[in-house]
Design a protein around this motif. Structure first.
Motif, PDB file in Angstrom:
ATOM      1  N   SER A  66      46.273  42.221  41.088  1.00 52.87           N
ATOM      2  CA  SER A  66      47.540  41.773  40.494  1.00 52.87           C
ATOM      3  C   SER A  66      48.728  42.167  41.362  1.00 52.87           C
ATOM      4  O   SER A  66      49.666  41.384  41.525  1.00 52.87           O
ATOM      5  N   ARG A  70      50.941  39.138  43.076  1.00 52.70           N
ATOM      6  CA  ARG A  70      51.927  38.969  41.992  1.00 52.70           C
ATOM      7  C   ARG A  70      52.899  37.817  42.215  1.00 52.70           C
ATOM      8  O   ARG A  70      53.474  37.303  41.264  1.00 52.70           O
ATOM      9  N   ILE A  75      47.473  35.141  40.583  1.00 54.33           N
ATOM     10  CA  ILE A  75      47.455  36.237  39.593  1.00 54.33           C
ATOM     11  C   ILE A  75      46.861  35.760  38.265  1.00 54.33           C
ATOM     12  O   ILE A  75      46.221  36.513  37.546  1.00 54.33           O
ATOM     13  N   ILE A 240      52.354  43.913  34.896  1.00 55.09           N
ATOM     14  CA  ILE A 240      51.045  44.148  35.537  1.00 55.09           C
ATOM     15  C   ILE A 240      50.254  45.186  34.736  1.00 55.09           C
ATOM     16  O   ILE A 240      49.047  45.031  34.512  1.00 55.09           O
TER      17      ILE A 240
END
Ligand code: A3P
Length: 304
Positions: A66, A70, A75, A240
């Motif tokens: 992640s 990102r 993701i 996240i």
């Protein structure tokens, strides 16, 4: 394989074979290990996630994937794939059936994972600029986690009639478990971390649980993917953390059913707690292990 016949072997408490090679009790991955050592060529941009089994590997895979992806549509793959499908193991996936798989086509940065001890990593991992992240965990919790993982993935017609906790714990204390002894594994990566802080990041599951956002930032900075002030303001780190949380991953449809190889995907998400060992082990058992661990780690600066 001729080498295999010369090595000490035994049957683990779970009925599976273990082979001792270079002081480490391996499950049946000696051939992949030798292939990895011979053929794997790390690129400077590679990220190698290393861990002791059942210590938070799945979580680390999700977090790293992640962080790195990102700003990319990739993701969203985390909601439709188990983390192990996104970050393959060198020994259980890539090199299991092929001696020298072609890994060139994988887009950079490539993220791989392994349980191989630090001293046995292929030379190119040590010599290149690639980054290594290690995660470990209180061994008593690791032991209990492994026990449940095994039971969860055992076929109902498994021939061993009775499971004996004492017997397995005795073997565990002797270092006889997959990739064991666990204390040597941890110490190897700890020393590697101290030797080169920019190369090896050493993480503990318990610390990650205590302050996940702090560690997400730490991992991102270590990998050279730091969060901008703008991202921090937008709450990207918290997002996240939420995406990779135990509750979120466990409840994703993709992680509830199906298998990876012979392993149930759901078995990677059990309790996700610190200290679950107290529900299974006696204080005397814990003390036995802790005394051993203390003397092993003495003077190293590593503590649990
Ligand atoms: P428990 O069996 O104690 O619940 P690994 O990924 O190395 O196989 O480790 C598995 C352990 O990590 C299991 O511990 C599992 O529940 C826990 N785990 C998996 N995903 C997690 C997550 N996102 N956050 C916290 N713990 C997680």
């Amino acid at each position: 394989m001729e080498l295999l016949q010369t090595l000490e072997q035994l049957t683990n408490w779970d009925g599976r074979p273990l082979v001792k090679y270079d002081g480490v009790w391996y499950p049946l991955v000696i051939r992949p290990l030798l292939s990895i050592q011979k053929y794997f060529k790390a690129k400077d941009s590679d990220i190698i996630l290393t861990s002791f089994p059942k210590s938070g590997t799945t979580w680390l895979k999700a977090l790293t994937f992640s962080i790195v992806n990102r700003n990319d549509l990739n993701i969203s793959l985390l909601t439709s794939n188990n983390p192990h499908e996104l970050v393959p193991f060198l020994e259980f996936d890539l090199y299991l059936h092929q001696e020298n798989p072609d890994l060139q086509h994988i887009s950079c940065p490539r993220i791989f994972s392994t349980h191989i001890p630090f001293k046995s990593l292929p030379e190119s991992i040590r010599e290149s600029e690639c980054k290594v992240i290690y995660i470990c965990r209180n061994p008593l919790d690791q032991f209990i986690s492994h026990l449940h993982f095994f039971l969860e993935n055992t076929k109902t017609n498994y021939s061993r009639p009775l499971f004996e906790l004492d017997e397995y714990f005795g073997m565990y204390c002797q270092g006889i478990h997959p990739f064991g002894p666990i204390c040597d594994h941890m110490l190897g990566y700890w020393d590697g971390h101290l030797e080169n802080l920019n190369k090896v990041l050493f993480l503990k599951y318990e610390d990650l649980k205590q302050d996940t956002a702090f560690h997400i930032k730490k991992i991102a900075g270590f990998l050279g993917y730091p969060f901008s002030v703008e991202e921090e303001k937008q709450g990207v780190i918290e997002e996240i953390s939420r995406l990779c949380s135990f509750e979120n991953l466990k409840n994703l449809e993709v992680n509830k059913t199906g298998h990876i190889g012979v392993v149930k995907k759901s078995s990677f998400f059990r309790k996700g707690e610190v200290g679950d060992w107290t529900n299974y082990l006696t204080p005397a058992m814990a003390e036995r292990f802790e005394n051993m661990m203390e003397s092993k780690f003495e003077g190293s600066g590593l503590m649990f």
